[in-house]
Design an enzyme around this catalytic site. Structure first.
Site, short mmCIF file in Angstrom:
data_model
loop_
_atom_site.label_atom_id
_atom_site.label_comp_id
_atom_site.label_asym_id
_atom_site.label_seq_id
_atom_site.Cartn_x
_atom_site.Cartn_y
_atom_site.Cartn_z
N GLU A 114 120.52 78.21 87.03
CA GLU A 114 120.15 78.01 85.63
C GLU A 114 121.42 77.81 84.82
O GLU A 114 122.52 78.16 85.27
CB GLU A 114 119.35 79.20 85.09
CG GLU A 114 117.91 79.18 85.58
CD GLU A 114 117.04 80.17 84.85
OE1 GLU A 114 117.57 81.02 84.11
OE2 GLU A 114 115.82 80.10 85.02
N ARG A 370 123.10 85.37 75.19
CA ARG A 370 122.60 85.83 76.49
C ARG A 370 122.67 84.72 77.56
O ARG A 370 122.27 83.58 77.31
CB ARG A 370 121.15 86.27 76.35
CG ARG A 370 120.49 86.60 77.66
CD ARG A 370 119.04 86.94 77.47
NE ARG A 370 118.28 85.79 77.08
CZ ARG A 370 117.16 85.37 77.68
NH1 ARG A 370 116.71 86.03 78.71
NH2 ARG A 370 116.51 84.33 77.23
C1 LIG Z 1 108.79 82.27 76.82
C2 LIG Z 1 109.82 83.24 77.32
C3 LIG Z 1 110.42 83.04 78.55
C4 LIG Z 1 111.38 83.93 79.02
N1 LIG Z 1 111.94 83.72 80.25
C5 LIG Z 1 112.79 84.64 80.74
C6 LIG Z 1 113.30 84.52 82.07
O1 LIG Z 1 112.95 83.61 82.80
N2 LIG Z 1 114.17 85.48 82.50
C7 LIG Z 1 114.58 86.52 81.73
O2 LIG Z 1 115.38 87.35 82.17
N3 LIG Z 1 114.10 86.65 80.47
C8 LIG Z 1 113.22 85.75 79.98
N4 LIG Z 1 112.73 85.91 78.71
C9 LIG Z 1 113.11 87.10 77.94
C10 LIG Z 1 112.41 88.31 78.50
O3 LIG Z 1 111.10 87.95 78.89
C11 LIG Z 1 112.32 89.43 77.48
O4 LIG Z 1 113.55 89.64 76.88
C12 LIG Z 1 111.92 90.72 78.13
O5 LIG Z 1 110.79 90.51 78.94
C13 LIG Z 1 111.62 91.76 77.09
O6 LIG Z 1 110.98 92.83 77.73
P1 LIG Z 1 110.68 94.14 76.91
O7 LIG Z 1 109.99 95.06 77.86
O8 LIG Z 1 111.88 94.59 76.22
O9 LIG Z 1 109.66 93.67 75.75
P2 LIG Z 1 108.22 92.96 75.83
O10 LIG Z 1 107.96 92.46 77.19
O11 LIG Z 1 108.14 92.01 74.74
O12 LIG Z 1 107.23 94.18 75.54
C14 LIG Z 1 107.14 94.77 74.28
C15 LIG Z 1 106.02 95.80 74.30
O13 LIG Z 1 106.11 96.62 73.14
C16 LIG Z 1 104.83 96.83 72.59
N5 LIG Z 1 104.99 97.13 71.17
C17 LIG Z 1 105.78 96.51 70.25
N6 LIG Z 1 105.67 97.12 69.05
C18 LIG Z 1 104.80 98.13 69.21
C19 LIG Z 1 104.26 99.11 68.33
N7 LIG Z 1 104.61 99.18 67.04
N8 LIG Z 1 103.33 99.99 68.81
C20 LIG Z 1 102.95 99.92 70.12
N9 LIG Z 1 103.43 99.03 70.99
C21 LIG Z 1 104.35 98.14 70.55
C22 LIG Z 1 104.11 95.53 72.86
O14 LIG Z 1 102.71 95.70 72.74
C23 LIG Z 1 104.60 95.22 74.27
O15 LIG Z 1 103.81 95.92 75.18
C24 LIG Z 1 111.75 85.03 78.23
C25 LIG Z 1 111.15 85.24 77.00
C26 LIG Z 1 110.18 84.36 76.54
C27 LIG Z 1 109.54 84.61 75.22
#
Ligand SMILES: Cc1cc2nc3c(=O)[nH]c(=O)nc-3n(C[C@H](O)[C@H](O)[C@H](O)COP(=O)(O)OP(=O)(O)OC[C@H]3O[C@@H](n4cnc5c(N)ncnc54)[C@H](O)[C@@H]3O)c2cc1C
Length: 493
Positions: A114, A370
């Site tokens: 990538e 990033r």
């Molecule tokens: C389209 C796309 C493609 C991507 N591709 C890649 C990739 O190929 N490789 C890579 O490394 N990264 C990728 N990323 C980035 C990566 O997916 C994210 O940075 C990472 O998954 C974030 O994970 P997280 O657990 O921090 O948050 P999230 O997966 O966003 O989870 C957040 C959680 O918090 C909960 N939440 C939020 N606020 C509240 C609240 N007030 N009360 C209760 N619950 C709440 C939500 O309901 C959810 O369950 C991509 C992102 C996107 C959008």
């Protein structure tokens, strides 16, 4: 729900779920998501996870160097060391849990290239790696007796009690409270503060706003990554991502005249880091007076494309584009937040017993930008570290003693007027997109201050719309305060 837990984890993305699975069976845990558990940025991840699994042609030191180059050397080198050396074991742990990474005929995990990576080190499950991971993590966590799940429940407050926290939760229009000794915020990103984003609907920066209100240190919220190649459809707010992996497999970027231009801006061409390619598109857009840009991968075999990018193929077909024959219309949009709730190497925030992991946190891994596919890895590594730290403390007898619960917030109030969220989104979209417009900062800041003040001072009805509007306002304001301070100090924005 008025119960007490050892640990409450807010979020069911990779950070929240993987963190939850690291605790021993004696730790009672509540995992909360504000919508259904699979709705998250994690589920949307396409490209994969970066990890050095085969040292015959790669080395964690190279992964570190690539991360530093993408991050413009503004990263925390110690956090990267942790990421690149510990991360491979977490990826293998996912495989043990049942995640089916793509393999060759001998069962060896396939790695792709990538943008910004000097080696093939991105493991994947076709082009929906995130869903493949979260499906397994959700199913595994739901089977565990020590983990309670509450979905469609919005955390709107976190209050420090003596030695722990009380969280306010809005579910089905009713308010309840839950106490815990330790809290991990894993609430994801802030994409919905922009008009166009690749992020899911949950990405309203709630955890960051809650942590800020508690006085936790927030760092580098203005370090926002814009993805250069989101599918350009005017009618979609959540823009579908045409993953880096498509360029990794040889797609070329064309301007409105059908000319390749990425090499005019950087020797790495289409495979330069995201900020470089996004900038190139914006500069080329100014040059050609057009926002029409395309990715072209039609020189590859249709069967290869359908097999390698099944989701992108289908999604584009839904929009009338057959990627095996047609050029894909693309344009940059908000994608990822590098800054967030500041944490140390054990994911501890500046508030005792409060942890943060995943996209809402700032570990320093990413620096100014990033490197592709480093964020799922960061979510795995640092959520595991948060769990390890909490378990150590609990083994030392540091259970929480909670004082009296704060008074329950009344959900009653005046209805929130329409249009607030739209206004916040268009402010940031206008003044702080790929190439910032400092001349718009003063008026934008003033208006955001007014909105934020009104949302805090008025007794609005406690709805998800209101809670999320408050988060968006707090996040947008923090971003603009940060860039204005940089501007005033004569620093690069
Ligand atoms: C389209 C796309 C493609 C991507 N591709 C890649 C990739 O190929 N490789 C890579 O490394 N990264 C990728 N990323 C980035 C990566 O997916 C994210 O940075 C990472 O998954 C974030 O994970 P997280 O657990 O921090 O948050 P999230 O997966 O966003 O989870 C957040 C959680 O918090 C909960 N939440 C939020 N606020 C509240 C609240 N007030 N009360 C209760 N619950 C709440 C939500 O309901 C959810 O369950 C991509 C992102 C996107 C959008």
């Amino acid at each position: 729900m008025n119960k007490q837990y050892d640990v409450v984890i807010v979020g069911t993305g990779v950070a929240g779920l993987y963190g939850a699975l690291q605790f021993d069976d004696n730790t009672n845990i509540l995992v909360i998501s504000k919508r259904n558990a699979p709705l998250s940025n994690s589920s949307l991840a396409q490209g994969g996870i970066a990890a050095v699994l085969d040292r015959s042609n790669d080395d964690p030191r190279l992964h570190k160097e690539d991360t530093l180059i993408a991050g413009k050397y503004k990263n925390n080198p110690m956090a990267i060391d942790v990421l690149v050396t510990e991360g491979p074991a977490d990826v293998l742990k996912l495989r043990e849990l049942g995640v089916e990474f793509d393999t060759d005929e001998n069962g060896k995990m396939l790695s792709t290239l990538e943008a910004g990576h000097s080696r093939h080190r991105i493991v994947h499950h076709k082009d929906f790696t995130g869903k493949a991971i979260t499906d397994i993590l959700i199913a595994t966590a739901k089977k565990k007796k020590n983990i309670d799940f509450v979905e469609e429940a919005l955390v709107f407050s976190v209050d420090k009690a003596d030695n722990g926290f009380y969280l306010g939760i809005l579910k089905d229009g009713r308010v309840s409270q839950v106490g815990c000794s330790y809290c991990i915020l894993a609430t994801g990103g802030i994409g919905r503060v922009y008009k166009y984003t690749t992020n899911s609907a949950i990405a309203t920066g709630d955890g960051i706003a809650l942590a800020k209100k508690m006085g936790a240190t927030i760092k580098h919220l203005s370090r926002i990554q814009f993805h250069p190649t989101a599918f350009a459809a005017e009618h979609n707010r959540e823009r579908f991502l045409i993953s880096e992996a498509v360029r990794g497999e040889g797609a070329v970027l064309l301007n409105c005249n059908g000319q390749r231009f990425a090499f005019d801006y950087d020797v790495r061409g289409e495979l330069a880091p995201r900020d470089v390619v996004s900038n190139a598109i914006m500069l080329e857009s100014a040059k050609t007076s057009s926002e029409d840009f395309y990715l072209d991968i039609t020189d590859k075999q249709p069967s290869f494309l359908r097999n390698r990018f099944p989701m992108i193929y289908e999604r584009c077909l839904d929009e009338g584009i057959d990627i095996t024959r047609d050029r894909i219309p693309v344009f940059p949009c908000q994608h990822y937040l590098m800054g967030g709730i500041d944490v140390d190497l054990m994911a501890r925030t500046s508030i005792d017993r409060l942890y943060a992991a995943g996209e809402c946190s700032h570990t320093g891994v990413h620096g100014a930008n990033r490197l592709a596919s480093n964020s799922l890895l960061e979510a795995l590594v640092f959520s595991r570290r948060a769990a390890t730290d909490i378990m150590c403390r609990m083994q030392r007898g540091e259970q929480g003693t909670l004082g009296n619960a704060p008074q329950l917030t009344s959900p009653q109030g005046v209805p929130l007027h329409k249009g607030i969220r739209t206004e916040i989104r268009s402010i940031l979209q206008s003044c702080y997109f790929v190439i910032p417009k400092p001349e718009l900062f003063p008026d934008s800041l003033k208006r955001l201050q007014e909105i934020d003040k009104d949302l805090k001072a008025t007794n609005y009805e406690l709805t998800s719309d209101y809670i999320e509007a408050k988060s968006l306002a707090a996040v947008a304001l923090t971003i603009l305060e940060e860039v204005t301070a940089k501007q005033n100090a004569g620093e690069e924005i």
